[in-house]
Structure formats: C-alpha cells, structure tokens
Design a protein around this motif. Sequence first.
Motif, mmCIF file in Angstrom:
data_model
loop_
_atom_site.group_PDB
_atom_site.id
_atom_site.type_symbol
_atom_site.label_atom_id
_atom_site.label_comp_id
_atom_site.label_asym_id
_atom_site.label_seq_id
_atom_site.Cartn_x
_atom_site.Cartn_y
_atom_site.Cartn_z
ATOM 1 N N LEU A 33 -4.664 1.897 7.109
ATOM 2 C CA LEU A 33 -3.309 1.363 7.007
ATOM 3 C C LEU A 33 -2.740 0.984 8.369
ATOM 4 C CD1 LEU A 33 -1.764 3.791 4.365
ATOM 5 C CD2 LEU A 33 -2.668 1.493 4.009
ATOM 6 N N GLY A 34 -3.513 1.181 9.424
ATOM 7 C CA GLY A 34 -3.055 0.878 10.779
ATOM 8 C C GLY A 34 -2.962 2.154 11.617
ATOM 9 N N LEU A 35 -2.390 1.995 12.787
ATOM 10 C CA LEU A 35 -2.257 3.115 13.712
ATOM 11 C C LEU A 35 -1.130 4.048 13.279
ATOM 12 C CD1 LEU A 35 -2.613 1.176 17.087
ATOM 13 C CD2 LEU A 35 -4.349 2.547 15.939
ATOM 14 N N ILE A 36 -1.313 5.348 13.566
ATOM 15 C CA ILE A 36 -0.277 6.340 13.302
ATOM 16 C C ILE A 36 -0.053 7.171 14.548
ATOM 17 C CG2 ILE A 36 -0.748 6.499 10.824
ATOM 18 C CD1 ILE A 36 -2.317 9.101 11.411
ATOM 19 N N PHE A 45 1.370 10.875 -1.517
ATOM 20 C CA PHE A 45 2.373 11.211 -0.501
ATOM 21 C C PHE A 45 1.895 10.793 0.876
ATOM 22 C CE2 PHE A 45 4.413 14.399 2.355
ATOM 23 C CZ PHE A 45 5.734 14.032 2.135
ATOM 24 N N ASP A 46 0.638 11.076 1.188
ATOM 25 C CA ASP A 46 0.079 10.661 2.479
ATOM 26 C C ASP A 46 0.147 9.148 2.643
ATOM 27 O OD1 ASP A 46 -0.484 13.226 3.300
ATOM 28 O OD2 ASP A 46 -2.653 12.988 3.302
ATOM 29 N N ARG A 47 -0.245 8.408 1.601
ATOM 30 C CA ARG A 47 -0.235 6.942 1.681
ATOM 31 C C ARG A 47 1.195 6.424 1.842
ATOM 32 N NH1 ARG A 47 -4.877 8.183 1.424
ATOM 33 N NH2 ARG A 47 -6.588 7.038 0.476
ATOM 34 N N LEU A 48 2.125 7.046 1.142
ATOM 35 C CA LEU A 48 3.528 6.661 1.257
ATOM 36 C C LEU A 48 4.010 6.799 2.700
ATOM 37 C CD1 LEU A 48 6.288 5.917 -0.006
ATOM 38 C CD2 LEU A 48 6.591 8.341 -0.500
ATOM 39 N N LEU A 49 3.556 7.845 3.377
ATOM 40 C CA LEU A 49 3.950 8.074 4.769
ATOM 41 C C LEU A 49 3.157 7.235 5.759
ATOM 42 C CD1 LEU A 49 4.425 11.946 4.776
ATOM 43 C CD2 LEU A 49 6.168 10.178 4.594
ATOM 44 N N GLY A 50 2.143 6.519 5.265
ATOM 45 C CA GLY A 50 1.349 5.666 6.140
ATOM 46 C C GLY A 50 0.059 6.283 6.633
ATOM 47 N N TYR A 51 -0.288 7.457 6.099
ATOM 48 C CA TYR A 51 -1.533 8.106 6.484
ATOM 49 C C TYR A 51 -2.646 7.611 5.576
ATOM 50 C CZ TYR A 51 1.377 11.213 9.200
ATOM 51 O OH TYR A 51 2.272 11.708 10.100
ATOM 52 N N GLY A 52 -3.476 6.753 6.120
ATOM 53 C CA GLY A 52 -4.562 6.198 5.335
ATOM 54 C C GLY A 52 -5.866 6.905 5.605
ATOM 55 N N GLN A 101 0.830 -1.207 0.000
ATOM 56 C CA GLN A 101 0.000 0.000 0.000
ATOM 57 C C GLN A 101 0.862 1.254 0.000
ATOM 58 O OE1 GLN A 101 -2.547 -0.893 3.381
ATOM 59 N NE2 GLN A 101 -4.237 -1.322 2.000
ATOM 60 N N ARG A 102 1.976 1.210 0.682
ATOM 61 C CA ARG A 102 2.869 2.373 0.668
ATOM 62 C C ARG A 102 3.541 2.535 -0.695
ATOM 63 N NH1 ARG A 102 5.476 3.768 6.432
ATOM 64 N NH2 ARG A 102 3.566 3.618 7.646
ATOM 65 N N LEU A 103 3.899 1.433 -1.321
ATOM 66 C CA LEU A 103 4.463 1.503 -2.668
ATOM 67 C C LEU A 103 3.421 2.022 -3.662
ATOM 68 C CD1 LEU A 103 6.575 -1.784 -2.776
ATOM 69 C CD2 LEU A 103 7.419 0.580 -2.649
ATOM 70 N N GLU A 104 2.178 1.652 -3.441
ATOM 71 C CA GLU A 104 1.095 2.177 -4.264
ATOM 72 C C GLU A 104 1.005 3.701 -4.102
ATOM 73 O OE1 GLU A 104 -3.179 0.350 -4.952
ATOM 74 O OE2 GLU A 104 -3.074 1.373 -3.019
ATOM 75 N N GLY A 105 1.182 4.173 -2.870
ATOM 76 C CA GLY A 105 1.208 5.615 -2.626
ATOM 77 C C GLY A 105 2.356 6.289 -3.357
ATOM 78 N N LEU A 106 3.516 5.646 -3.354
ATOM 79 C CA LEU A 106 4.673 6.184 -4.079
ATOM 80 C C LEU A 106 4.368 6.264 -5.570
ATOM 81 C CD1 LEU A 106 7.642 7.097 -4.168
ATOM 82 C CD2 LEU A 106 8.269 4.667 -4.314
ATOM 83 N N ALA A 107 3.710 5.238 -6.093
ATOM 84 C CA ALA A 107 3.343 5.236 -7.515
ATOM 85 C C ALA A 107 2.375 6.379 -7.824
ATOM 86 C CB ALA A 107 2.731 3.894 -7.901
ATOM 87 N N ALA A 108 1.388 6.598 -6.963
ATOM 88 C CA ALA A 108 0.420 7.674 -7.187
ATOM 89 C C ALA A 108 1.101 9.036 -7.098
ATOM 90 C CB ALA A 108 -0.716 7.582 -6.177
#
Length: 132
Positions: free
Chosen positions: A122-125, A103-110, A17-24
Amino acid sequence: MSTVTASNPIAGTILLQRLEGLAALGLGVAAYIWLGQSWWVFALLFLVPDIAMLGYLRSPRFGALTYNLVHTYAAPALLALSGLAVGPLAYGLAAIWTAHIGFDRLLGYGLKLETGFEHTHLGLIGKARRKR
C-alpha cells in the motif's frame, strides 16, 4: 491522505484499498456479532496476528514472510472452511482474524516487502513515509 491528481494517480487506488479494509473489518465484526461469541475473546485475540512481526528479529526477508502469511485473507478463509469440521470456534477465530487484517488495511498497513517493515504493497508507512 493525498488527493487524486494527474501527478498522483494512485491516491484513488490507495483510498479504495483502505475502504476495502473497512469493509473487511465490518464484515468480520458483523460475522462475530452473528456468531454470538464472547467479546472478551475478541478483545484478547484481536492483536494476536501481529506476533508475526517477531520474524523481523531474524531478518527483513523472514519477517516479511511471517507477517504476510498471517496477514493475508487466505489464512482466515481456510480457518473458516475448517469450521465445517471443527465447529463454531473456527468461525469466530476466522472472523476476529479477518477483522484484524481489515483494520490493518484501513490504517494503511499492507503486506510487507522484503526491503523492510515500512515498505508495504500500500506504500510507505511510518518513518519512511515521513521522510518523503
């Protein structure tokens, strides 16, 4: 980030999911480059979607709703589609918006859950993640 083990099988999914964020993020920036629009506008508007966090001032439920409406890829996709009628400005704004979400998804902000800002798909932040 933790590694994939028998006791933690979702770590690989989170990595994807984070790699998907990087792709976006990459696609949004590439589209913006291709459009040849102003980088000042990009810089000024990149964090604008985060204004949706103000919904948390009302309640966690309303905050999750406003944040999620602005942080789903459907919204910039509809804006890009409107570019057929509006013109290139809509495409540029959609590219910035897509890059922001990536960028948000890459950082783990879902996308947010109604239980609180720190609970995402994406889990807890933040503090909630450190307490575990």
